[in-house]
Design a protein around this motif. Structure first.
Motif, PDB file in Angstrom:
ATOM      1  N   LEU A  21       0.705  -1.255   0.000  1.00  0.00           N
ATOM      2  CA  LEU A  21      -0.064  -0.033   0.158  1.00  0.00           C
ATOM      3  C   LEU A  21       0.714   1.210   0.066  1.00  0.00           C
ATOM      4  N   ASN A  22       1.987   1.057   0.581  1.00  0.00           N
ATOM      5  CA  ASN A  22       2.919   2.507   0.770  1.00  0.00           C
ATOM      6  C   ASN A  22       3.382   2.402  -0.989  1.00  0.00           C
ATOM      7  N   GLU A  23       3.705   1.412  -1.412  1.00  0.00           N
ATOM      8  CA  GLU A  23       4.074   1.686  -2.753  1.00  0.00           C
ATOM      9  C   GLU A  23       2.978   2.170  -3.952  1.00  0.00           C
ATOM     10  N   LYS A  24       1.806   1.584  -3.479  1.00  0.00           N
ATOM     11  CA  LYS A  24       0.862   1.951  -4.505  1.00  0.00           C
ATOM     12  C   LYS A  24       0.412   3.536  -4.389  1.00  0.00           C
ATOM     13  N   TYR A  25       0.355   4.052  -2.930  1.00  0.00           N
ATOM     14  CA  TYR A  25       0.116   5.310  -2.941  1.00  0.00           C
ATOM     15  C   TYR A  25       1.334   6.479  -2.654  1.00  0.00           C
ATOM     16  N   GLN A  26       2.633   5.924  -2.648  1.00  0.00           N
ATOM     17  CA  GLN A  26       3.645   6.660  -2.540  1.00  0.00           C
ATOM     18  C   GLN A  26       3.702   7.119  -1.100  1.00  0.00           C
ATOM     19  N   TYR A  27       3.572   6.413  -0.234  1.00  0.00           N
ATOM     20  CA  TYR A  27       3.585   6.716   1.228  1.00  0.00           C
ATOM     21  C   TYR A  27       4.703   6.012   1.773  1.00  0.00           C
ATOM     22  N   LYS A  28       5.120   6.410   3.180  1.00  0.00           N
ATOM     23  CA  LYS A  28       6.008   6.009   3.935  1.00  0.00           C
ATOM     24  C   LYS A  28       5.597   5.978   5.312  1.00  0.00           C
ATOM     25  N   LYS A  29       4.465   5.142   5.395  1.00  0.00           N
ATOM     26  CA  LYS A  29       3.784   4.926   6.694  1.00  0.00           C
ATOM     27  C   LYS A  29       4.166   3.836   7.477  1.00  0.00           C
ATOM     28  N   LYS A  30       4.186   4.017   8.717  1.00  0.00           N
ATOM     29  CA  LYS A  30       4.359   2.757   9.589  1.00  0.00           C
ATOM     30  C   LYS A  30       3.401   2.599  10.706  1.00  0.00           C
ATOM     31  N   LEU A  31       3.275   1.386  11.383  1.00  0.00           N
ATOM     32  CA  LEU A  31       2.394   1.254  12.226  1.00  0.00           C
ATOM     33  C   LEU A  31       3.183   1.503  13.600  1.00  0.00           C
ATOM     34  N   ALA A  32       2.192   1.945  14.638  1.00  0.00           N
ATOM     35  CA  ALA A  32       2.928   2.080  15.872  1.00  0.00           C
ATOM     36  C   ALA A  32       2.919   0.769  16.486  1.00  0.00           C
ATOM     37  N   ASP A  33       3.802   0.439  17.386  1.00  0.00           N
ATOM     38  CA  ASP A  33       3.851  -0.911  17.973  1.00  0.00           C
ATOM     39  C   ASP A  33       2.638  -1.362  18.781  1.00  0.00           C
ATOM     40  N   ASP A  34       1.822  -0.581  19.230  1.00  0.00           N
ATOM     41  CA  ASP A  34       0.506  -1.128  19.872  1.00  0.00           C
ATOM     42  C   ASP A  34      -0.509  -1.190  18.823  1.00  0.00           C
ATOM     43  N   VAL A  35      -0.435  -0.489  17.732  1.00  0.00           N
ATOM     44  CA  VAL A  35      -1.320  -0.859  16.701  1.00  0.00           C
ATOM     45  C   VAL A  35      -0.872  -2.233  15.998  1.00  0.00           C
ATOM     46  N   TYR A  36       0.288  -2.351  15.775  1.00  0.00           N
ATOM     47  CA  TYR A  36       0.663  -3.696  15.426  1.00  0.00           C
ATOM     48  C   TYR A  36       0.402  -5.073  16.052  1.00  0.00           C
ATOM     49  N   ILE A  37       0.504  -4.659  17.407  1.00  0.00           N
ATOM     50  CA  ILE A  37      -0.034  -6.005  18.480  1.00  0.00           C
ATOM     51  C   ILE A  37      -1.515  -6.184  18.480  1.00  0.00           C
ATOM     52  N   HIS A  38      -2.148  -4.822  18.470  1.00  0.00           N
ATOM     53  CA  HIS A  38      -3.561  -5.101  18.335  1.00  0.00           C
ATOM     54  C   HIS A  38      -4.239  -5.628  17.148  1.00  0.00           C
ATOM     55  N   LEU A  39      -3.587  -5.375  16.054  1.00  0.00           N
ATOM     56  CA  LEU A  39      -3.634  -6.367  14.558  1.00  0.00           C
ATOM     57  C   LEU A  39      -3.849  -7.696  14.954  1.00  0.00           C
ATOM     58  N   LEU A  40      -2.906  -8.089  15.610  1.00  0.00           N
ATOM     59  CA  LEU A  40      -2.386  -9.318  15.726  1.00  0.00           C
ATOM     60  C   LEU A  40      -3.448 -10.201  16.616  1.00  0.00           C
ATOM     61  N   GLN A  41      -4.090  -9.529  17.617  1.00  0.00           N
ATOM     62  CA  GLN A  41      -5.026 -10.198  18.419  1.00  0.00           C
ATOM     63  C   GLN A  41      -6.392 -10.230  17.926  1.00  0.00           C
ATOM     64  N   LEU A  42      -6.893  -9.375  16.788  1.00  0.00           N
ATOM     65  CA  LEU A  42      -8.192  -9.457  16.416  1.00  0.00           C
ATOM     66  C   LEU A  42      -8.625 -10.749  15.761  1.00  0.00           C
ATOM     67  N   GLU A  43      -9.852 -10.990  15.472  1.00  0.00           N
ATOM     68  CA  GLU A  43     -10.372 -12.188  15.136  1.00  0.00           C
ATOM     69  C   GLU A  43     -10.182 -12.354  13.618  1.00  0.00           C
ATOM     70  N   TRP A  44     -10.555 -11.196  12.860  1.00  0.00           N
ATOM     71  CA  TRP A  44     -10.486 -11.343  11.400  1.00  0.00           C
ATOM     72  C   TRP A  44     -11.176 -12.197  10.728  1.00  0.00           C
ATOM     73  N   LYS A  45     -12.460 -12.344  10.890  1.00  0.00           N
ATOM     74  CA  LYS A  45     -13.654 -13.260  10.628  1.00  0.00           C
ATOM     75  C   LYS A  45     -13.670 -13.164   9.063  1.00  0.00           C
ATOM     76  N   GLY A  46     -13.218 -12.198   8.287  1.00  0.00           N
ATOM     77  CA  GLY A  46     -13.376 -11.948   6.820  1.00  0.00           C
ATOM     78  C   GLY A  46     -11.952 -12.572   6.304  1.00  0.00           C
ATOM     79  N   ASN A  47     -10.918 -12.841   7.157  1.00  0.00           N
ATOM     80  CA  ASN A  47      -9.552 -13.204   6.924  1.00  0.00           C
ATOM     81  C   ASN A  47      -8.859 -12.514   5.765  1.00  0.00           C
ATOM     82  N   PHE A  48      -8.271 -12.803   4.941  1.00  0.00           N
ATOM     83  CA  PHE A  48      -7.109 -11.700   4.326  1.00  0.00           C
ATOM     84  C   PHE A  48      -8.103 -10.925   3.696  1.00  0.00           C
ATOM     85  N   ARG A  49      -9.283 -10.966   3.107  1.00  0.00           N
ATOM     86  CA  ARG A  49      -9.868  -9.730   2.494  1.00  0.00           C
ATOM     87  C   ARG A  49     -10.168  -8.781   3.659  1.00  0.00           C
TER      88      ARG A  49
END
Length: 446
Positions: free
Chosen positions: A321-349
């Motif tokens: 997505l950074n390449e697509k929109y020409q950004y250089k964005k990063k995830l804050a550590d707590d965001v990264y960890i929070h994403l790891l523990q979500l259920e993601w019932k829609g999986n990859f999509r």
């Protein structure tokens, strides 16, 4: 067929061997045989039709017009449009049945609601258009080496799925790929095709849930009157992927069984969100079709049970997505960890959708918890403070698992309720709580 020579049993009966609306009358117009769905167009039950005169029903405005008198008078097949009491139009065909003296003895009629025929016609037109496009692209497809994409397969369970897929690819056996929506079933099907002897052949995907029962056979075999090809012909020498196979009606399953039972030149890959053995036991899926398809089986776990794949997907999607929109964005550590523990019932999509919303919506190059869509934001008690530098992935995941277990324990009264919410067994919940209750949370990561 303009005439028939047949003398059916004249006893009044409801025939249960047809799925069409078929009515048989005497030449005088008395209804003597009907099917179990006869009368639906007219607001009557089959038993209410038996013994009635079509002339009386015509006088009452139920059959408008009755077709029997015209068939008897003209001694040939008649096709006309009836208006039902509810105002719907029905296309009805009447066929004379002659006796030995060449007199009309009985009249057999069958009908379809015009709206059904219009839907069928439109679907066949769309199908022919789709088939012509597929045929034009087959030459390009044969020159391509299909890579496994659209999903990430690095966890232990994913590695096992790939290992099974490679075994299946080397033989010409049917395979069933099962798993939740968005776990990568179609991507795995493409991978099997790319690794098989049929790789130079066509790779055809069919969404079974969109095919009406009335034209299931035409969809797979084509229309002889127009020389159009069906899915089986297009996929000949290649792979045919039957997506949402679990959504087919029993009637369509019966037709599909007979079609697949006689073909040997196409690999069949069935894709289902529901385990087929479960719906077989429920009587919703034919055993004979199950046995044809279920030579090999691959189950793809949901993303929430594949932590290595989830971690890789988050990083990969952010990079893309950074390449697509020409950004250089990063995830804050707590965001990264929070994403790891979500259920993601829609999986990859679902994950990719949320990642794109984060990249587009964040105001700064550091994506914070506040940038998350509201339904994905953690409650105050769920927020995790953790620094990732110098920590191994297993260490991080264990920390996250402990946090999830303790947060879940606060919400639910019993381990059974916890197990249901987390999608794991109750004994697993007990073991994990015992493990993580032995040391303070702060002891896990410095």
């Amino acid at each position: 067929m303009n005439s028939m020579h047949l003398l059916p049993n004249t006893d009044e009966e409801i025939m249960d061997t047809h799925d069409e609306d078929i009515i048989i009358t005497t030449r005088e117009g008395k209804i003597i045989k009907v099917t179990h769905i006869s009368g639906e167009h007219y607001g009557m039950s089959p038993s209410e039709l038996l013994g009635k005169s079509v002339l009386d029903l015509q006088a009452q405005g139920i059959f408008s017009p009755a077709i029997t008198p015209e068939v008897v008078n003209k001694r040939k097949k008649i096709v006309t449009v009836q208006m039902t009491p509810s105002g719907r139009k029905v296309l009805i065909t009447g066929i004379p049945l002659f006796n030995e003296k060449r007199e009309v003895e009985f009249v057999i009629s069958y009908s379809y609601e015009l709206s059904e025929l219009i839907v069928m016609k439109e679907y066949l037109q769309d199908l022919e258009t789709e088939m012509s496009k597929v045929k034009e692209e087959l030459a390009h497809l044969r020159d391509q080496h299909i890579q496994i994409d659209g999903s990430i397969m690095e966890s232990q369970s994913s590695a096992y799925a790939i290992k099974t897929a490679l075994k299946v690819a080397r033989i010409d056996a049917s395979v069933v790929i099962q798993g939740e929506h968005g776990v990568g079933k179609t991507s795995l099907a493409k991978f099997i095709h790319s690794q098989s002897r049929q790789r130079e052949g066509a790779f055809i995907e069919v969404n079974c849930s969109t095919i009406p029962d009335a034209i299931i056979e035409t969809a797979f075999t084509g229309r002889p009157d127009s020389n159009s090809q069906g899915y089986l012909s297009l996929a000949s020498g290649g792979s045919l992927v039957l997506k949402e196979i679990d959504q087919l009606s029993l009637a369509s399953q019966s037709i599909l069984f007979h079609l697949l039972n006689n073909q040997t030149n196409t690999r069949i890959i069935a894709v289902s969100e529901t385990p087929l053995d479960e719906i077989v036991n429920q009587g919703k899926f034919r055993k004979d079709l199950f046995y044809i398809l279920h030579i090999a089986s691959i189950y793809l776990k949901p993303l929430r049970e594949r932590p290595e794949d989830l971690e890789k997907a988050i990083s990969l999607y952010l990079q893309e997505l950074n390449e697509k929109y020409q950004y250089k964005k990063k995830l804050a550590d707590d965001v990264y960890i929070h994403l790891l523990q979500l259920e993601w019932k829609g999986n990859f999509r679902e994950l990719k959708n949320v990642m794109e919303r984060l990249v587009i919506g964040s105001e700064t190059n550091i994506i914070t918890l506040q940038d998350l869509p509201l339904q994905y934001q953690p409650s105050e008690g769920e927020q995790i403070g953790i620094e990732l530098d110098g920590q191994t992935l297993p260490h991080i995941l264990e920390f996250v698992e402990k946090k999830v277990m303790l947060n879940t324990q606060k919400r639910y009264k019993t381990t059974t309720e916890m197990a249901h919410a987390l999608g794991i067994s109750q004994p697993s919940v007990v073991r994990k709580l015992k493990k993580y209750s032995s040391a303070p949370l702060g002891d896990e990561i410095e």
